[in-house]
Design an enzyme around this catalytic site. Structure first.
Site, PDB file in Angstrom:
ATOM      1  N   LYS A   3      12.290  13.365   4.118  1.00 53.75           N
ATOM      2  CA  LYS A   3      12.113  14.885   3.854  1.00 53.75           C
ATOM      3  C   LYS A   3      13.419  15.599   4.145  1.00 53.75           C
ATOM      4  O   LYS A   3      14.073  15.238   5.117  1.00 53.75           O
ATOM      5  CB  LYS A   3      11.095  15.242   4.563  1.00 53.75           C
ATOM      6  CG  LYS A   3       9.537  14.708   4.291  1.00 53.75           C
ATOM      7  CD  LYS A   3       8.589  15.243   5.231  1.00 53.75           C
ATOM      8  CE  LYS A   3       7.199  14.538   4.653  1.00 53.75           C
ATOM      9  NZ  LYS A   3       6.327  15.206   3.631  1.00 53.75           N
ATOM     10  N   HIS A  47       5.463   7.862  11.375  1.00 51.26           N
ATOM     11  CA  HIS A  47       5.857   8.933  11.004  1.00 51.26           C
ATOM     12  C   HIS A  47       6.202   9.831  12.472  1.00 51.26           C
ATOM     13  O   HIS A  47       7.292  10.552  12.393  1.00 51.26           O
ATOM     14  CB  HIS A  47       5.031   9.933  10.133  1.00 51.26           C
ATOM     15  CG  HIS A  47       4.627   9.126   8.887  1.00 51.26           C
ATOM     16  ND1 HIS A  47       5.487   8.236   8.180  1.00 51.26           N
ATOM     17  CD2 HIS A  47       3.520   8.893   8.484  1.00 51.26           C
ATOM     18  CE1 HIS A  47       4.681   7.766   7.189  1.00 51.26           C
ATOM     19  NE2 HIS A  47       3.475   8.071   7.206  1.00 51.26           N
ATOM     20  N   ASP A  78      -1.829   4.780  11.457  1.00 51.30           N
ATOM     21  CA  ASP A  78      -1.337   5.350  10.067  1.00 51.30           C
ATOM     22  C   ASP A  78      -0.371   6.469  10.203  1.00 51.30           C
ATOM     23  O   ASP A  78       0.402   6.605   9.580  1.00 51.30           O
ATOM     24  CB  ASP A  78      -2.701   5.866   9.341  1.00 51.30           C
ATOM     25  CG  ASP A  78      -2.419   6.076   7.932  1.00 51.30           C
ATOM     26  OD1 ASP A  78      -2.049   5.261   7.341  1.00 51.30           O
ATOM     27  OD2 ASP A  78      -2.809   7.372   7.673  1.00 51.30           O
ATOM     28  N   ASP A 102       9.835   4.802   5.614  1.00 46.11           N
ATOM     29  CA  ASP A 102       9.154   5.756   6.284  1.00 46.11           C
ATOM     30  C   ASP A 102       9.416   6.792   5.504  1.00 46.11           C
ATOM     31  O   ASP A 102      10.327   7.804   5.732  1.00 46.11           O
ATOM     32  CB  ASP A 102       9.553   6.033   7.744  1.00 46.11           C
ATOM     33  CG  ASP A 102       8.392   6.914   8.265  1.00 46.11           C
ATOM     34  OD1 ASP A 102       8.049   7.780   7.752  1.00 46.11           O
ATOM     35  OD2 ASP A 102       7.700   6.540   9.400  1.00 46.11           O
ATOM     36  N   HIS A 103       8.638   7.563   4.670  1.00 47.31           N
ATOM     37  CA  HIS A 103       8.726   8.435   3.748  1.00 47.31           C
ATOM     38  C   HIS A 103       9.250   9.974   4.522  1.00 47.31           C
ATOM     39  O   HIS A 103       9.945  10.734   3.989  1.00 47.31           O
ATOM     40  CB  HIS A 103       8.015   8.933   2.548  1.00 47.31           C
ATOM     41  CG  HIS A 103       6.639   9.109   2.881  1.00 47.31           C
ATOM     42  ND1 HIS A 103       5.676   8.674   3.494  1.00 47.31           N
ATOM     43  CD2 HIS A 103       6.310  10.515   2.864  1.00 47.31           C
ATOM     44  CE1 HIS A 103       4.668   9.408   3.534  1.00 47.31           C
ATOM     45  NE2 HIS A 103       5.033  10.822   3.298  1.00 47.31           N
ATOM     46  N   ARG A 105       0.686  -8.053 -11.712  1.00 49.47           N
ATOM     47  CA  ARG A 105      -0.388  -9.204 -12.347  1.00 49.47           C
ATOM     48  C   ARG A 105      -1.019  -9.070 -13.420  1.00 49.47           C
ATOM     49  O   ARG A 105      -0.974 -10.007 -13.980  1.00 49.47           O
ATOM     50  CB  ARG A 105      -1.530  -9.375 -11.151  1.00 49.47           C
ATOM     51  CG  ARG A 105      -1.538 -10.806 -10.821  1.00 49.47           C
ATOM     52  CD  ARG A 105      -2.388 -11.098  -9.668  1.00 49.47           C
ATOM     53  NE  ARG A 105      -3.298  -9.740  -9.354  1.00 49.47           N
ATOM     54  CZ  ARG A 105      -4.311  -9.920  -8.453  1.00 49.47           C
ATOM     55  NH1 ARG A 105      -4.459 -11.058  -7.711  1.00 49.47           N
ATOM     56  NH2 ARG A 105      -4.947  -8.828  -7.898  1.00 49.47           N
TER      57      ARG A 105
END
Ligand code: NAD
Length: 483
Positions: free
Chosen positions: A182, A240, A235, A177-178, A51
């Protein structure tokens, strides 16, 4: 060991929210490291879109600062940084207004991969998708990347999926989903499906139980207001930990393809039994010598949000009948350590007289620190004195075993962004997976709300509430130490 870097095709990557925290901390430094490794073709472009109105030169200096702060690469020189910044452009756009969209359209090139990273609040996903469609900026081959949180519950996740599906096919949507990016998590699949040793034992006949721990030392300071609305279940567990659980428990896919893997993961989520409320421990960290309490961090003196969860789950299928999966995650714990431990059953009979100890093979897959795998084996204690047995780890810390320069291994974000450019969705969550995960999680959270459940306080720097130990003790088991 020299890692093999295969350059990706040239691309235009637009990062909506390009001035935000995630872009500065993870996305841009990650892209810079991939650039240094030679993976990004020089004619690719990274376009920040946010923005704030600013000139491209100003944006480049913002990114230069971010790379210096978060890049983690002290070896690169000024020339390399300048060459990377040469790929950068900036457009001021407003997702909910008309500003900037014609300009963005004019920058798009034909014949290169087009990807749009939605690194903005999920409330803007719909507006962004609409604008990309309205201005014909996205083509039928373009990809979009969306971040967690993907919904707050099942209805909101369904609504988000519907918003994206309005203009994009599932094959164009990359839900990050990081954890799936991995190195060790992918190794979990390599170990299971690339070795003959484990798969025959990977079932209720030989596995006593499985533990998944994701322990963090940080509190929620800084993102307290977001977290207080979310808690550890939303969270961490819904995404995860469930993703890890799926990879441990899924059946072998017939090939390592995006839908083949995701079909198998989905079956696991659908086979999860509803959890008995007595098999869940919620915790909230108290003040400690290291810092303030959760409530102080979250600036909510009456908060009942959990910063810790331990739970026992079961998967209703042939392979896992009767095998408990214990999941545990929390903030402000003793150390930052994450692992998956597959604890095998005791031997039925010991031939070693006088050996009373309970020897168990444990396969432990460490996500952090020191990514690697070890297998606890029982051997004879060396030296005289008869057959005394001891347990020792067969340790394969990747950095030691492979001689890998750890800096050369792409981190989760780097790898996943490269997968987007390559068009490989294997390590991204499919819409139906996310919905199924919420379908399992929602009744648990609803139950707490109905019962006004109060989380147990735990001391910051500990291993969580005492009740979490009891969850294991009652079953004659114990958590592996958080080291
Ligand atoms: P942030 O608040 O730091 O940045 C938000 C960005 O969105 C800014 O660049 C801002 O200019 C832009 N923006 C806001 N309103 C806009 C509008 N109307 N039009 C165009 N751009 C607009 O947020 P963040 O921490 O970078 O997080 C971005 C997303 O990633 C969120 O969905 C967050 O939940 C998710 N996420 C962040 C992290 C993290 O570590 N920061 C981790 C995981 C997921």
């Amino acid at each position: 060991m020299v890692s093999r870097v295969i350059p990706v095709d040239p691309f235009d990557l637009v990062i909506f929210g390009g001035t935000g925290d995630l872009a500065r901390r993870k996305i841009i430094p990650g892209l810079f490291r991939r650039f240094l490794s030679g993976q990004l073709p020089a004619d690719s472009r990274i376009i920040g879109a946010a923005r704030s109105s600013m000139e491209p030169a100003e944006y480049k200096s913002l990114l230069e600062e971010a790379i210096k702060e978060f890049g983690g690469d002290e070896k690169s020189g000024a020339d390399e940084l300048a060459a990377f910044l040469n790929m950068i452009d900036y457009v001021a756009v407003d997702a909910v207004a008309g500003d900037g969209w014609d300009h963005l359209k004019s920058l798009m090139r034909d014949g290169v991969v087009r990807a749009f990273y939605f690194s903005v609040a999920p409330s803007l996903f719909g507006a962004l998708a609409d604008k990309l469609h309205e201005y014909a900026i996205a083509t039928s081959e373009s990809r979009i990347v969306v971040e967690k949180p993907f919904g707050h519950d099942l209805p909101t996740a369904r609504a988000l999926n519907a918003i994206l599906a309005k203009h994009f096919d599932e094959r164009q949507i990359y839900r990050i989903d990081h954890y799936l990016g991995k190195e060790t998590v992918q190794n979990l699949m390599a170990i299971r499906f690339g070795n003959v040793l484990f798969e025959p034992l990977w079932n209720s006949h030989y596995v006593d139980h499985i533990q998944v721990t994701v322990a963090e030392t940080v509190g929620v300071g800084g993102r307290g207001s977001y977290y207080d609305n979310s808690g550890a279940m939303r969270d961490m567990v819904q995404n995860h930990l469930m993703q890890l659980l799926c990879l441990i428990a899924m059946e072998p896919p017939n090939k390592f393809g995006a839908d083949e893997v995701r079909d198998e993961k989905l079956k696991v989520i659908r086979a999860l039994q509803p959890v008995d409320p007595h098999h869940i421990v919620r915790g909230q960290y108290d003040a400690g010598s290291e810092g303030p309490s959760y409530r102080e961090d979250a600036e909510n003196a009456r908060s009942f949000t959990e910063s810790f969860i331990a739970m026992k789950c079961h998967i209703n299928n042939w392979r896992w009948a009767g095998v408990p999966f214990y999941l545990r995650t929390g903030k402000r714990l003793r150390s930052r350590s994450s692992e998956i431990a597959v604890v095998f059953k005791d031997l039925g009979h010991s031939i070693f007289e006088g050996d009373e100890a309970r020897h168990r093979n444990i396969l432990s897959i460490r996500l952090q620190p020191n990514e690697g795998i070890d297998l606890q084996m029982t051997i004879k204690e060396p030296g005289p004195g008869g057959m005394r047995l001891i347990d020792v780890p067969l340790d394969m810390t990747f950095a030691d075993a492979l001689g890998a320069d750890v800096d050369d291994v792409p981190d989760a974000y780097e790898r996943l962004i490269m997968d987007v450019i390559r068009g490989n969705q294997t390590l991204f969550m499919r819409g139906d997976e996310v919905e199924a995960a919420w379908e399992w999680t929602d009744p648990i959270i609803k139950g707490w709300e109905i019962r006004n459940d109060v989380p147990k306080l735990y001391e910051a720097g500990s291993a969580g509430p005492e009740d979490s130990m009891m969850l294991m003790h009652r079953d004659g088991r114990k958590w592996r130490e958080i080291r």
